[in-house]
Motif scaffolding. Sequence first.
Motif, mmCIF file in Angstrom:
data_model
loop_
_atom_site.group_PDB
_atom_site.id
_atom_site.type_symbol
_atom_site.label_atom_id
_atom_site.label_comp_id
_atom_site.label_asym_id
_atom_site.label_seq_id
_atom_site.Cartn_x
_atom_site.Cartn_y
_atom_site.Cartn_z
ATOM 1 N N ALA A 198 -47.054 81.156 140.252
ATOM 2 C CA ALA A 198 -46.753 80.065 141.181
ATOM 3 C C ALA A 198 -48.024 79.310 141.544
ATOM 4 O O ALA A 198 -48.026 78.075 141.643
ATOM 5 C CB ALA A 198 -46.084 80.618 142.440
ATOM 6 N N PHE A 199 -49.109 80.041 141.730
ATOM 7 C CA PHE A 199 -50.387 79.418 142.073
ATOM 8 C C PHE A 199 -50.872 78.518 140.940
ATOM 9 O O PHE A 199 -51.251 77.357 141.158
ATOM 10 C CB PHE A 199 -51.421 80.507 142.373
ATOM 11 C CG PHE A 199 -52.775 79.966 142.748
ATOM 12 C CD1 PHE A 199 -53.054 79.619 144.055
ATOM 13 C CD2 PHE A 199 -53.761 79.808 141.783
ATOM 14 C CE1 PHE A 199 -54.303 79.109 144.393
ATOM 15 C CE2 PHE A 199 -55.007 79.306 142.116
ATOM 16 C CZ PHE A 199 -55.273 78.953 143.423
ATOM 17 N N ILE A 200 -50.869 79.043 139.713
ATOM 18 C CA ILE A 200 -51.318 78.271 138.556
ATOM 19 C C ILE A 200 -50.411 77.049 138.352
ATOM 20 O O ILE A 200 -50.882 75.931 138.110
ATOM 21 C CB ILE A 200 -51.327 79.144 137.285
ATOM 22 C CG1 ILE A 200 -52.332 80.294 137.427
ATOM 23 C CG2 ILE A 200 -51.652 78.297 136.057
ATOM 24 C CD1 ILE A 200 -53.764 79.857 137.557
ATOM 25 N N LEU A 201 -49.099 77.249 138.464
ATOM 26 C CA LEU A 201 -48.150 76.147 138.289
ATOM 27 C C LEU A 201 -48.406 75.029 139.296
ATOM 28 O O LEU A 201 -48.355 73.839 138.954
ATOM 29 C CB LEU A 201 -46.720 76.658 138.455
ATOM 30 C CG LEU A 201 -45.907 76.923 137.208
ATOM 31 C CD1 LEU A 201 -44.560 77.524 137.583
ATOM 32 C CD2 LEU A 201 -45.701 75.645 136.402
ATOM 33 N N ALA A 202 -48.658 75.401 140.547
ATOM 34 C CA ALA A 202 -48.834 74.402 141.593
ATOM 35 C C ALA A 202 -49.982 73.461 141.263
ATOM 36 O O ALA A 202 -49.855 72.230 141.394
ATOM 37 C CB ALA A 202 -49.068 75.091 142.937
ATOM 38 N N TYR A 203 -51.106 74.020 140.811
ATOM 39 C CA TYR A 203 -52.261 73.175 140.525
ATOM 40 C C TYR A 203 -52.143 72.465 139.182
ATOM 41 O O TYR A 203 -52.568 71.313 139.041
ATOM 42 C CB TYR A 203 -53.545 73.994 140.619
ATOM 43 C CG TYR A 203 -53.993 74.165 142.045
ATOM 44 C CD1 TYR A 203 -54.661 73.142 142.712
ATOM 45 C CD2 TYR A 203 -53.717 75.323 142.756
ATOM 46 C CE1 TYR A 203 -55.042 73.278 144.044
ATOM 47 C CE2 TYR A 203 -54.091 75.471 144.080
ATOM 48 C CZ TYR A 203 -54.758 74.441 144.719
ATOM 49 O OH TYR A 203 -55.132 74.572 146.032
ATOM 50 N N LEU A 204 -51.559 73.123 138.191
ATOM 51 C CA LEU A 204 -51.348 72.451 136.909
ATOM 52 C C LEU A 204 -50.336 71.314 137.040
ATOM 53 O O LEU A 204 -50.382 70.337 136.294
ATOM 54 C CB LEU A 204 -50.857 73.450 135.855
ATOM 55 C CG LEU A 204 -51.901 74.377 135.229
ATOM 56 C CD1 LEU A 204 -51.227 75.383 134.303
ATOM 57 C CD2 LEU A 204 -52.946 73.581 134.445
ATOM 58 N N GLY A 205 -49.407 71.466 137.986
ATOM 59 C CA GLY A 205 -48.335 70.491 138.120
ATOM 60 C C GLY A 205 -48.763 69.176 138.736
ATOM 61 O O GLY A 205 -48.068 68.168 138.596
ATOM 62 N N LEU A 206 -49.906 69.163 139.438
ATOM 63 C CA LEU A 206 -50.346 67.938 140.098
ATOM 64 C C LEU A 206 -51.406 67.247 139.253
ATOM 65 O O LEU A 206 -52.593 67.284 139.547
ATOM 66 C CB LEU A 206 -50.885 68.255 141.500
ATOM 67 C CG LEU A 206 -49.846 68.721 142.508
ATOM 68 C CD1 LEU A 206 -50.490 68.931 143.871
ATOM 69 C CD2 LEU A 206 -48.708 67.724 142.629
ATOM 70 N N ASN A 207 -50.984 66.637 138.158
ATOM 71 C CA ASN A 207 -51.905 65.904 137.306
ATOM 72 C C ASN A 207 -51.176 64.697 136.733
ATOM 73 O O ASN A 207 -49.948 64.611 136.786
ATOM 74 C CB ASN A 207 -52.444 66.803 136.191
ATOM 75 C CG ASN A 207 -51.410 67.078 135.120
ATOM 76 O OD1 ASN A 207 -51.248 66.304 134.177
ATOM 77 N ND2 ASN A 207 -50.683 68.190 135.262
#
Length: 423
Positions: free
Chosen positions: A317-326
């Motif tokens: 969830a942590f990795i997804l959250a930051y990867l998702g905001l690009n």
Amino acid sequence: QNKGYKIYLILDEYDNFANNILVDYGNERYHSITHGNGFFRGFLKIVKDYSNSVIERIFLTGVSPVTMDDLTSGFNIADNYSSNSAFNNMIGFNEHEIRTLIDYYKNCTELPHSTDELIETMKPWYDNYCFSTEALKEPSMYNSDMVLYFMNRYLLNKRIPNNMLDANIRTDYNKLRHLIHVDKTFGENASVVQEIVEKGVTTGIIVDSFSAEDIIKVENFKSLLYYYGMLTINGTRGPMNILSIPNQTVREQLYGYMIDIYQQATKLSLNVDKLNFLMYDMAYEGNWEPYFNYIANQLDNQSSIREFIEGEAHIKAFILAYLGLNSYYIARPEYESNKGYADIFLQPRLLQLPDMTYSYCIEVKYAKRDADDTEIERLTADAKRQLKQYAASEWILQDKGITELKSIVLVFKGWKLVKVEEA
């Protein structure tokens, strides 16, 4: 009454100002207008009293049922039609209606894309809403506001908009954060959001009404996410509803919301602008290591975050959250395909950036903090084997387009990233 006329009273967003008072001034002020002799309660009581004489019909619309629950005893003549299947098709556009809309404009002007191409572009961002368990077999609904936003910009410039999200539709995170009482203990409702981001789905019973005091209960919070449009009905499990993330628009809002939670609960602050600069190198130069090393270094320097990302689900969830905001990729988690693909597929936004060079499959593995080197190597080998299978799948080959696909292994040992390798 003297003229013999009847009134049709329409109250739009009846809950908006009351909920704003709840957020900005707290429960005491909110309670003073909705209980006892409060003016809002008194106003609706007068409306009720005159419904036998002057007021013929009353129609109220709002986002959440919080205020209405607090006013029930003073206004107990209303029926809630929000989840009535007869109205499911009213609350949005179905695909047939969108085709009619696009074809209308194609008859008026020349457009560079076909109707099918435009629907294929909009579908993952705006589709997949259902508002009644009895309407699950009906065509899914598109968010009509977002479709019109897309068409307005497309018709103006004759190209796909760079930003698929209308800023006016973004959930008010400050209000939502207040309503669920996210605090420094990383409360239970924040964990619900984390679960939804990682799995894409949760279960619960949609509650027709609940008081302001009960809004922080988990079962009510899931209903609140549904009413805010952050979840939609995707099926049933006995008496419960299966509630899922409807589309990419909502998913990106949830990514942003998760980052807000991390920052508030742990004071972790990753520079999103810096991450976007690093992702440019990923997208165009194939230089992916600095991006993940930056995340790893920030985690290593922030002890307060560690207890919140312990465990595989929290890590993803942590990795997804930051990867998702690009602005380069659509971060597609495994659950979206439901076919056993990589944990995260970074699908290139080729319609907006046709010259992009690289796309990515990412497999995340997790080991406990006391795991030895043998366990880490085993997880790394498993991840590489899986990634080779994923990279050859028809789905990935189609959606990566003309880009070169890179497969990346991330192995966490507790909160610490210990392996970052290309398969």
